[in-house]
Design a protein around this motif. Structure first.
Motif, PDB file in Angstrom:
ATOM      1  N   ALA A 117      -9.970  -2.358  -1.990  1.00  0.00           N
ATOM      2  CA  ALA A 117      -9.352  -3.599  -1.527  1.00  0.00           C
ATOM      3  C   ALA A 117      -7.981  -3.325  -0.926  1.00  0.00           C
ATOM      4  O   ALA A 117      -7.645  -3.840   0.153  1.00  0.00           O
ATOM      5  N   LEU A 118      -7.189  -2.515  -1.586  1.00  0.00           N
ATOM      6  CA  LEU A 118      -5.857  -2.193  -1.077  1.00  0.00           C
ATOM      7  C   LEU A 118      -5.955  -1.463   0.257  1.00  0.00           C
ATOM      8  O   LEU A 118      -5.203  -1.757   1.198  1.00  0.00           O
ATOM      9  N   GLU A 119      -6.895  -0.523   0.346  1.00  0.00           N
ATOM     10  CA  GLU A 119      -7.071   0.219   1.598  1.00  0.00           C
ATOM     11  C   GLU A 119      -7.462  -0.715   2.737  1.00  0.00           C
ATOM     12  O   GLU A 119      -6.902  -0.655   3.831  1.00  0.00           O
ATOM     13  N   MET A 120      -8.421  -1.601   2.485  1.00  0.00           N
ATOM     14  CA  MET A 120      -8.902  -2.503   3.533  1.00  0.00           C
ATOM     15  C   MET A 120      -7.821  -3.481   3.980  1.00  0.00           C
ATOM     16  O   MET A 120      -7.614  -3.700   5.175  1.00  0.00           O
ATOM     17  N   ILE A 121      -7.118  -4.077   3.010  1.00  0.00           N
ATOM     18  CA  ILE A 121      -6.152  -5.122   3.370  1.00  0.00           C
ATOM     19  C   ILE A 121      -4.907  -4.525   4.012  1.00  0.00           C
ATOM     20  O   ILE A 121      -4.359  -5.073   4.972  1.00  0.00           O
ATOM     21  N   SER A 122      -4.449  -3.391   3.514  1.00  0.00           N
ATOM     22  CA  SER A 122      -3.204  -2.818   4.039  1.00  0.00           C
ATOM     23  C   SER A 122      -3.399  -2.145   5.386  1.00  0.00           C
ATOM     24  O   SER A 122      -2.462  -2.048   6.179  1.00  0.00           O
ATOM     25  N   SER A 123      -4.624  -1.685   5.683  1.00  0.00           N
ATOM     26  CA  SER A 123      -4.892  -1.062   6.985  1.00  0.00           C
ATOM     27  C   SER A 123      -5.365  -2.087   8.006  1.00  0.00           C
ATOM     28  O   SER A 123      -5.164  -1.923   9.205  1.00  0.00           O
ATOM     29  N   GLY A 124      -6.033  -3.135   7.519  1.00  0.00           N
ATOM     30  CA  GLY A 124      -6.621  -4.112   8.432  1.00  0.00           C
ATOM     31  C   GLY A 124      -7.895  -3.633   9.086  1.00  0.00           C
ATOM     32  O   GLY A 124      -8.476  -4.340   9.903  1.00  0.00           O
ATOM     33  N   ALA A 125      -8.343  -2.420   8.750  1.00  0.00           N
ATOM     34  CA  ALA A 125      -9.522  -1.845   9.405  1.00  0.00           C
ATOM     35  C   ALA A 125     -10.802  -2.376   8.769  1.00  0.00           C
ATOM     36  O   ALA A 125     -10.905  -2.449   7.544  1.00  0.00           O
TER      37      ALA A 125
ATOM     38  N   GLY B 162      10.096  -0.664   6.659  1.00  0.00           N
ATOM     39  CA  GLY B 162      10.725  -1.830   7.270  1.00  0.00           C
ATOM     40  C   GLY B 162       9.834  -3.047   7.381  1.00  0.00           C
ATOM     41  O   GLY B 162      10.295  -4.112   7.783  1.00  0.00           O
ATOM     42  N   GLN B 163       8.550  -2.922   7.022  1.00  0.00           N
ATOM     43  CA  GLN B 163       7.620  -4.027   7.205  1.00  0.00           C
ATOM     44  C   GLN B 163       7.465  -4.829   5.917  1.00  0.00           C
ATOM     45  O   GLN B 163       7.460  -4.280   4.817  1.00  0.00           O
ATOM     46  N   LEU B 164       7.302  -6.116   6.074  1.00  0.00           N
ATOM     47  CA  LEU B 164       7.266  -7.040   4.943  1.00  0.00           C
ATOM     48  C   LEU B 164       5.881  -7.125   4.307  1.00  0.00           C
ATOM     49  O   LEU B 164       5.724  -7.006   3.093  1.00  0.00           O
ATOM     50  N   ALA B 165       4.852  -7.349   5.116  1.00  0.00           N
ATOM     51  CA  ALA B 165       3.519  -7.642   4.589  1.00  0.00           C
ATOM     52  C   ALA B 165       2.937  -6.530   3.716  1.00  0.00           C
ATOM     53  O   ALA B 165       2.362  -6.828   2.660  1.00  0.00           O
ATOM     54  N   PRO B 166       3.031  -5.252   4.090  1.00  0.00           N
ATOM     55  CA  PRO B 166       2.395  -4.221   3.258  1.00  0.00           C
ATOM     56  C   PRO B 166       2.897  -4.196   1.817  1.00  0.00           C
ATOM     57  O   PRO B 166       2.111  -3.948   0.894  1.00  0.00           O
ATOM     58  N   GLY B 167       4.178  -4.463   1.595  1.00  0.00           N
ATOM     59  CA  GLY B 167       4.702  -4.493   0.234  1.00  0.00           C
ATOM     60  C   GLY B 167       4.118  -5.641  -0.566  1.00  0.00           C
ATOM     61  O   GLY B 167       3.757  -5.488  -1.745  1.00  0.00           O
ATOM     62  N   TYR B 168       4.028  -6.805   0.046  1.00  0.00           N
ATOM     63  CA  TYR B 168       3.409  -7.947  -0.619  1.00  0.00           C
ATOM     64  C   TYR B 168       1.942  -7.671  -0.945  1.00  0.00           C
ATOM     65  O   TYR B 168       1.428  -8.060  -2.003  1.00  0.00           O
ATOM     66  N   ILE B 169       1.232  -7.034  -0.024  1.00  0.00           N
ATOM     67  CA  ILE B 169      -0.188  -6.745  -0.231  1.00  0.00           C
ATOM     68  C   ILE B 169      -0.380  -5.877  -1.469  1.00  0.00           C
ATOM     69  O   ILE B 169      -1.250  -6.145  -2.310  1.00  0.00           O
TER      70      ILE B 169
END
Length: 699
Positions: A149-157, A226-233
């Motif tokens: 789940a973490l791999e899919m959501i954080s990569s978007g692939a 520097g990106q916000l979304a990956p940390g939240y994910i």
């Protein structure tokens, strides 16, 4: 029903909810409302199970992009998903094409899922600076485990249907035509008395690697810097393991709204639309007839020519590689085979696919073999005399109507076209290295290039997986012309007291993929050296190239020679600061009487990025680029500019053009360099209180 986007019908004991919202069944307000209405109808009828499927070529491929930036109208997607998951009768989803974003979130709320074999499933929200906001971060871990789940959501692939089945995201692969196969499967479940099975009530399986989260954060620290979304994910996937669905959904919504309202998401949404706008040209109708491109030739089997050939071969277009000697041709073909083999080894492509692509590539030493090709792309040495000679041969060998393209990075395409009797058929095609990987393609319109040639090439670029940007003729076109201003500031900063490490670190921390000096070493300092000689600039005759010229004359060419601005470990190629370069800088500064001082990271970033902004504005004023967003796409896809900052022109607007103009004037005062005079376009827009983005709509 009021909305024809969603149809409900009762098929004996099976209630079928059919979504039909072409082209991609996006989750518009009408679709959301239609689903709720269908559920209400099914609640009181004789159906024992519901089947959700979509018409057309795909399942729901995500949100309705026309609603981006607008206040969502009820019902919200979380409300629709809650209604599906909490429905008292079993709900099954049949997927095909793609199930992406909100589409996959909706499918996960159904109690059972099946898919056709070629379906792809994913949560790509991170690519827009967002995260799944309708339960994706909480339901996906419950279905596939926290690691995947973490791999899919954080990569978007997206993943394949087979992988989804193996992971537990779907329950069945459907064979044959979608609707009858889905109905047969649903009736089988019904016969087996399949119960209601809410995804949100499932526990999250314990990860095989308890340190997976820390390892993920460490491995992706540079990529996500520097990106916000990956940390939240990462936080939300961890929360799914330890909290109730209700608690997880509450925190997910908070994080989603924080991302949605962030400058990063605004920038990435800008990029999303900007990439799709590059094909709209102000003076060429969208319905301009295209020239058929069934067979292509590439002149030159070196790194660039081989990469270009791979682009066409992988798209199913036969290509002939042309060289001057058999050894050169054999080496080029061997390199292509090795590149493909490496991709197979990494699991990027199958061996069967690569074998087919290699069959699309042939070679020749004879220009006569090009008599029937529809397009030729020249990729020889960056020298005007050499290119003119090649185009003279192509003019004689190729059939009327064949498009002749030059892969020049800097040279005058008008002059190259003039070497032929058919300048209307000549166009620039500036691929970026490695051509089989890099997405950007600058399509250079010469003065006499025919409209149908431009339109054909813009469409063809998409076919071979490129993002095309139409540009005009000037030295360096858009990207390399701006790069010259950027690189100039890097050199001047070094002479004024900064070190290569300081400059590169400041830019990488700001978000650039690599700092300017590291990029120079990677590309090879001899390339710029030769370019300056071709322009008639004598070695060390110009302040901003004095250091680079000196390094090349010392055989410090960059990584390939083991030293350039840095020294490189011969085994790992790890870069190290070099005191010898620091001494060279002091000596050159003394020679040119440049005072040295302490320079802060903020000044470094300002000078390099605002140099891009100012040059970009001049390019727009000259009509070299059609719109500011095109400039952004060039820099994001060709030069490592962080997409989450939106590109140089978008970034300038985010600062405010009055602020940009004021800072340019401060830099002129600080450095005494007239090059900081604000571009007239910036002055004009700032005085009127307008933005660069206001020019995007003029096309």
């Amino acid at each position: 029903m009021q909305d024809v986007s969603v149809h409900y019908e009762l098929n004996n004991t099976l209630g079928i909810i059919r979504i039909d919202n072409p082209p991609v069944n996006a989750l518009s307000q009408a679709v959301r409302a239609g689903i709720i209405e269908a559920l209400e109808q099914a609640r009181s009828d004789s159906s024992q199970m519901l089947l959700v499927l979509c018409a057309g070529r795909t399942f729901i491929a995500g949100a309705d992009i026309t609603e981006f930036g607008k206040t969502p109208q009820p019902p919200s997607l979380p409300d629709v998903i809650a209604a599906l998951e909490g429905f008292p009768k079993p709900v099954v989803a049949a997927l095909h094409g793609t199930a992406l974003g909100g589409g996959l979130e909706l499918a996960m709320a159904c109690h059972y899922r099946a898919a056709l074999p070629d379906t792809r499933l994913g949560l790509p929200e991170v690519k827009l600076g967002l995260l799944p906001g309708a339960g994706g971060t909480q339901r996906l871990p419950r279905l596939v485990g926290p690691e995947l789940a973490l791999e899919m959501i954080s990569s978007g692939a997206p993943i394949t249907a087979n992988k989804a089945l193996e992971a537990g995201l779907i329950d069945q692969i459907l064979e044959g035509e979608l609707e009858p196969a889905a109905i047969r499967w649903a009736l089988t479940l019904l016969a087996d008395s399949a119960p209601v099975r809410p995804t949100g009530e499932r526990p999250v399986a314990a990860p095989a690697d308890t340190d997976f989260l820390a390892r993920h954060l460490k491995q992706n620290a540079r990529k996500h810097r520097g990106q916000l979304a990956p940390g939240y994910i990462a936080e939300l996937v961890e929360l799914a393991q330890n909290a109730s669905l209700e608690e997880g959904l509450k925190r997910e919504r908070e994080c989603f709204l924080a991302c949605k309202n962030s400058p990063q998401s605004a920038a990435l949404r800008h990029v999303f639309f900007a990439e799709r706008a590059t094909g709209k040209l102000p003076d060429i109708p969208a319905d301009t007839p295209l020239r058929p491109i069934k067979r292509v030739a590439v002149i030159g089997a070196g790194t660039m020519g081989g990469g270009i050939a791979m682009c066409f071969a992988s798209a199913g277009i036969p290509v002939i590689l042309v060289e001057t000697a058999q050894d050169y041709l054999d080496n080029g073909l061997d390199k292509i085979r090795q590149n493909y083999a490496n991709s197979v080894k990494r699991g990027r492509f199958s061996a069967e696919a690569v074998a087919g692509w290699l069959d699309n590539i042939s070679g020749t030493l004879d220009y006569a073999d090009l008599a029937e090709v529809d397009l030729v792309i020249e990729a020889v040495f960056e020298n005007m005399a050499v290119k003119k000679e090649v185009f003279g041969k192509l003019d004689a060998a190729c059939k009327p109507g064949c498009i002749l393209a030059t892969n020049t990075s800097y040279l005058d395409v008008n002059a190259i076209a003039a070497a032929t009797r058919r300048p209307a058929d000549v166009i620039g095609a500036h691929f970026f290295s490695p051509a089989n990987v890099m997405k950007l393609l600058e399509v250079v319109r010469a003065e006499k290039t025919a409209a149908d040639v431009v339109q054909t090439f813009m469409k063809l670029a998409r076919t071979i997986g490129k993002i095309p940007v139409a540009v005009g003729v000037c030295h360096g076109f858009v990207g390399n012309r701006m790069l010259r201003a950027y690189a100039r500031q890097a050199q001047l900063l070094l002479l004024e007291g900064a070190t290569p490490s300081q400059v590169d670190k400041a830019m990488e921390n700001w978000g650039m993929a690599m700092g300017p000096l590291a990029v120079g070493d990677l590309a090879g300092l001899d390339i710029g050296y030769r370019s300056r000689r071709d322009q008639g600039i004598e070695p060390r005759s110009v302040l901003e190239s004095a250091l680079a010229d000196t390094l090349v004359d010392m055989d410090r060419l960059g990584q390939k020679s083991g030293a350039g601005y840095y020294r490189y470990d011969p085994e790992t190629r790890a870069r190290q600061a070099d005191p010898e370069v620091d001494k060279l800088l002091r000596d050159i500064a003394d020679e040119w009487q440049v005072p040295q001082r302490e320079i802060g990271d903020e000044e470094i970033v300002d000078r390099l990025i605002l140099a891009l902004v100012n040059e970009g504005a001049a390019i727009l004023q000259e009509g070299i680029a059609a719109r500011p967003s095109d400039v952004d796409i060039v820099y994001i896809n060709g030069y490592g500019f962080p997409s989450w900052r939106g590109g140089p022109m978008f970034y300038a607007d985010s600062l405010g053009l009055d602020t940009v103009v004021a800072r340019l004037r401060e830099l002129r005062e600080l450095t005494g360099d007239d090059g900081w005079e604000p571009a007239p376009l910036l002055l004009e827009l700032a005085a009127a209180g307008n933005s660069l983005a206001s020019l995007n709509g003029r096309v």
